[in-house]
Design a protein around this motif. Structure first.
Motif, PDB file in Angstrom:
ATOM      1  N   PRO A  48       0.840  -1.203   0.000  1.00  8.53           N
ATOM      2  CA  PRO A  48       0.000   0.000   0.000  1.00  8.53           C
ATOM      3  C   PRO A  48       0.870   1.246   0.000  1.00  8.53           C
ATOM      4  CG  PRO A  48       0.053  -0.982   2.189  1.00  8.53           C
ATOM      5  CD  PRO A  48       0.799  -1.915   1.283  1.00  8.53           C
ATOM      6  N   ARG A  49       0.418   2.257  -0.731  1.00  2.05           N
ATOM      7  CA  ARG A  49       1.200   3.487  -0.836  1.00  2.05           C
ATOM      8  C   ARG A  49       0.309   4.691  -0.614  1.00  2.05           C
ATOM      9  NH1 ARG A  49       6.439   4.291  -0.677  1.00  2.05           N
ATOM     10  NH2 ARG A  49       6.440   5.765  -2.420  1.00  2.05           N
ATOM     11  N   ILE A  50       0.763   5.609   0.227  1.00  2.78           N
ATOM     12  CA  ILE A  50       0.067   6.861   0.504  1.00  2.78           C
ATOM     13  C   ILE A  50       0.831   7.978  -0.194  1.00  2.78           C
ATOM     14  CG2 ILE A  50      -0.700   8.468   2.289  1.00  2.78           C
ATOM     15  CD1 ILE A  50      -0.601   6.067   4.259  1.00  2.78           C
ATOM     16  N   VAL A  51       0.139   8.718  -1.040  1.00  6.16           N
ATOM     17  CA  VAL A  51       0.771   9.840  -1.752  1.00  6.16           C
ATOM     18  C   VAL A  51       0.105  11.125  -1.282  1.00  6.16           C
ATOM     19  CG1 VAL A  51       1.323  10.867  -3.978  1.00  6.16           C
ATOM     20  CG2 VAL A  51       1.260   8.364  -3.736  1.00  6.16           C
ATOM     21  N   VAL A  52       0.878  11.982  -0.657  1.00  7.06           N
ATOM     22  CA  VAL A  52       0.373  13.224  -0.078  1.00  7.06           C
ATOM     23  C   VAL A  52       0.719  14.396  -0.993  1.00  7.06           C
ATOM     24  CG1 VAL A  52       0.397  14.749   1.931  1.00  7.06           C
ATOM     25  CG2 VAL A  52       0.721  12.280   2.237  1.00  7.06           C
ATOM     26  N   PHE A  53      -0.315  15.106  -1.424  1.00 10.34           N
ATOM     27  CA  PHE A  53      -0.133  16.264  -2.296  1.00 10.34           C
ATOM     28  C   PHE A  53      -0.185  17.525  -1.435  1.00 10.34           C
ATOM     29  CE2 PHE A  53      -1.721  12.822  -4.829  1.00 10.34           C
ATOM     30  CZ  PHE A  53      -1.053  12.936  -6.041  1.00 10.34           C
ATOM     31  N   VAL A  88       2.437   8.173  11.684  1.00  8.02           N
ATOM     32  CA  VAL A  88       2.341   7.116  12.703  1.00  8.02           C
ATOM     33  C   VAL A  88       1.498   5.950  12.187  1.00  8.02           C
ATOM     34  CG1 VAL A  88       1.448   6.542  14.985  1.00  8.02           C
ATOM     35  CG2 VAL A  88       2.705   8.685  14.639  1.00  8.02           C
ATOM     36  N   LEU A  89       0.329   6.266  11.618  1.00  4.61           N
ATOM     37  CA  LEU A  89      -0.551   5.214  11.111  1.00  4.61           C
ATOM     38  C   LEU A  89       0.085   4.469   9.945  1.00  4.61           C
ATOM     39  CD1 LEU A  89      -4.040   6.980  11.209  1.00  4.61           C
ATOM     40  CD2 LEU A  89      -3.213   5.162  12.714  1.00  4.61           C
ATOM     41  N   ALA A  90       0.772   5.187   9.083  1.00  7.86           N
ATOM     42  CA  ALA A  90       1.438   4.541   7.957  1.00  7.86           C
ATOM     43  C   ALA A  90       2.471   3.542   8.452  1.00  7.86           C
ATOM     44  CB  ALA A  90       2.088   5.591   7.062  1.00  7.86           C
ATOM     45  N   GLY A  91       3.211   3.919   9.485  1.00  8.00           N
ATOM     46  CA  GLY A  91       4.202   3.016  10.049  1.00  8.00           C
ATOM     47  C   GLY A  91       3.573   1.765  10.643  1.00  8.00           C
ATOM     48  N   GLU A  92       2.435   1.943  11.294  1.00  9.35           N
ATOM     49  CA  GLU A  92       1.755   0.807  11.913  1.00  9.35           C
ATOM     50  C   GLU A  92       1.191  -0.162  10.884  1.00  9.35           C
ATOM     51  OE1 GLU A  92       1.249  -0.128  15.196  1.00  9.35           O
ATOM     52  OE2 GLU A  92       2.824   1.352  15.579  1.00  9.35           O
ATOM     53  N   ASP A 247     -10.156   9.220   1.106  1.00  8.50           N
ATOM     54  CA  ASP A 247     -10.121   9.750   2.462  1.00  8.50           C
ATOM     55  C   ASP A 247     -11.186  10.824   2.642  1.00  8.50           C
ATOM     56  OD1 ASP A 247      -8.717   9.635   5.057  1.00  8.50           O
ATOM     57  OD2 ASP A 247      -8.189  11.703   4.600  1.00  8.50           O
ATOM     58  N   GLY A 248     -10.782  12.032   2.994  1.00  6.52           N
ATOM     59  CA  GLY A 248     -11.731  13.064   3.404  1.00  6.52           C
ATOM     60  C   GLY A 248     -12.230  13.970   2.299  1.00  6.52           C
ATOM     61  N   LEU A 249     -12.626  15.181   2.691  1.00  7.58           N
ATOM     62  CA  LEU A 249     -13.279  16.115   1.793  1.00  7.58           C
ATOM     63  C   LEU A 249     -12.457  16.438   0.559  1.00  7.58           C
ATOM     64  CD1 LEU A 249     -15.268  18.274   0.866  1.00  7.58           C
ATOM     65  CD2 LEU A 249     -14.297  19.826   2.595  1.00  7.58           C
ATOM     66  N   ALA A 250     -11.205  16.816   0.718  1.00  8.22           N
ATOM     67  CA  ALA A 250     -10.401  17.257  -0.427  1.00  8.22           C
ATOM     68  C   ALA A 250     -10.270  16.156  -1.466  1.00  8.22           C
ATOM     69  CB  ALA A 250      -9.025  17.719   0.039  1.00  8.22           C
ATOM     70  N   VAL A 251      -9.985  14.947  -1.020  1.00  9.91           N
ATOM     71  CA  VAL A 251      -9.828  13.833  -1.947  1.00  9.91           C
ATOM     72  C   VAL A 251     -11.147  13.532  -2.656  1.00  9.91           C
ATOM     73  CG1 VAL A 251      -9.373  11.352  -2.105  1.00  9.91           C
ATOM     74  CG2 VAL A 251      -7.859  12.815  -0.768  1.00  9.91           C
ATOM     75  N   ALA A 306      -5.797   5.654   6.015  1.00  9.80           N
ATOM     76  CA  ALA A 306      -4.655   4.881   6.498  1.00  9.80           C
ATOM     77  C   ALA A 306      -5.061   3.919   7.603  1.00  9.80           C
ATOM     78  CB  ALA A 306      -3.562   5.823   6.997  1.00  9.80           C
ATOM     79  N   ALA A 307      -6.007   4.340   8.430  1.00  6.57           N
ATOM     80  CA  ALA A 307      -6.451   3.492   9.530  1.00  6.57           C
ATOM     81  C   ALA A 307      -7.196   2.258   9.044  1.00  6.57           C
ATOM     82  CB  ALA A 307      -7.346   4.290  10.478  1.00  6.57           C
ATOM     83  N   LEU A 308      -7.701   2.300   7.799  1.00  7.92           N
ATOM     84  CA  LEU A 308      -8.483   1.185   7.261  1.00  7.92           C
ATOM     85  C   LEU A 308      -7.646   0.169   6.500  1.00  7.92           C
ATOM     86  CD1 LEU A 308     -11.637   0.742   7.406  1.00  7.92           C
ATOM     87  CD2 LEU A 308     -10.853   3.016   8.099  1.00  7.92           C
ATOM     88  N   VAL A 309      -6.351   0.427   6.324  1.00 10.69           N
ATOM     89  CA  VAL A 309      -5.509  -0.491   5.566  1.00 10.69           C
ATOM     90  C   VAL A 309      -5.444  -1.856   6.240  1.00 10.69           C
ATOM     91  CG1 VAL A 309      -3.163  -0.953   4.758  1.00 10.69           C
ATOM     92  CG2 VAL A 309      -4.142   1.326   4.499  1.00 10.69           C
TER      93      VAL A 309
END
Length: 323
Positions: A48-53, A88-92, A247-251, A306-309
């Motif tokens: 899984p990969r998280i890309v933050v803009f 933190v969540l990504a690490g977990e 995720d949230g509103l912006a996405v 991230a918490a749902l991964v």
């Protein structure tokens, strides 16, 4: 040249066994993975990969956020150091994180940087035509790069002061909703800031109405480099047959535009949670997506998805276990 997306493939419509496996949300997640992967039972996501803009929004100077405009730079640094809730969540969950500066108001430059901040959307366009196209293509390139590197689950996220104002404006425009019905508390604004935010969205919405039917023009007028890049990222991920957790509103605001750019893309997305932002609920309804949980999170920034991964991995593992 004009932006053109390849035809979005449909996830495979394989038979499911939900009726014989009464696990509710876990079954919903497993069924979605079955459809996206084209196999049953599904495989838990391995990369899984998280890309933050990251980007600043000029409207932040109008006092619409509880944070000062220069906060974005500090938040980017903290995320790169792994100290934010998302880190933190990504690490977990074993999720890799990539932070992309597309429009932070700083002298820092980079391969994907479009500009320093965006225009104040209540009185001027967020981007130029060229910058809008460039931002969408940045998102497409990043989706391709992550998939080519082996990502089998993508999570786009945003980071920037003022992004909920631009996002709420996009949602109001695309759902034909009055400004006061989309204004949330965002970063925790007080009543005075709420009124300033409502006025900003009202003025931006007036500017947006003439281009509501033109996705790129709408992103240029009242969006931002981050929202345009996320839209390109979401559309291209679907073209590449890669599941995405929203995720949230912006996405989700960007997702509305991505579905316009690449019809059918939403079949590859799973809405993970509902924030307290009223515009977020409107965007999900417009996309016909039901969030899995309600964490009561005020903002997105990738934390809910991230918490749902881990839950997604457990759902896939459970489907492989006889009952």
């Amino acid at each position: 040249m004009p932006i053109e997306f390849a035809e979005v493939p449909r996830p495979d419509d394989l038979p499911h066994t939900t009726s014989r496996r009464p696990f509710g949300t876990l079954d919903t997640l497993a069924d979605w993975l079955v459809a996206c992967q084209g196999q049953s039972p599904p495989t838990p996501p391995r990369r899984p990969r998280i890309v933050v803009f990251a980007a600043d929004h000029g409207i932040a100077a109008k006092g619409v956020s509880a944070r000062s405009p220069e906060t974005t730079r500090r938040l980017v640094e903290e995320l790169l150091e792994g100290g934010t809730p998302l880190g933190v969540l990504a690490g977990e969950t074993g999720s890799g994180v990539r932070v992309v500066d597309v429009a932070v108001d700083s002298e820092d430059s980079g391969e994907f940087k479009i500009r320093r901040g965006s225009g104040s959307i209540d009185v001027e366009d967020a981007l130029t035509d060229d910058e809008t196209e460039q931002a969408v293509r940045v998102g497409m390139r990043l989706a391709d790069a992550e998939v080519d590197a082996g990502a089998d689950l993508l999570i786009p996220a945003e980071l920037g002061v003022g992004v909920t104002t631009a996002s709420s404006t996009l949602v109001a425009a695309l759902t034909d909703t009055e400004p006061v019905a989309v204004v949330g508390r965002g970063s925790g604004i007080d009543d005075n800031a709420w009124m300033r935010k409502a006025a900003a969205i009202r003025d931006a919405l007036r500017r947006a109405r003439p281009v509501i039917t033109e996705p790129l023009a709408l992103l240029r007028t009242v969006g931002g480099a981050d929202l345009a890049a996320i839209a390109g990222f979401l559309a291209q991920a679907a073209v590449r047959r890669t599941p995405v957790l929203l995720d949230g509103l912006a996405v989700c605001a960007a997702a509305l535009l991505a579905e316009e750019l690449a019809p059918g893309a939403r079949a590859w997305w799973m809405a993970t949670h509902r924030t307290t932002e009223p515009a977020h609920a409107l965007a999900l309804e417009h996309l016909d997506l039901s969030p899995l949980v309600d964490f009561g999170i005020a903002e997105g920034a990738g934390t809910g998805a991230a918490a749902l991964v881990s839950l997604l991995s457990m759902a896939a593992t459970l489907r492989r276990t006889p009952v």
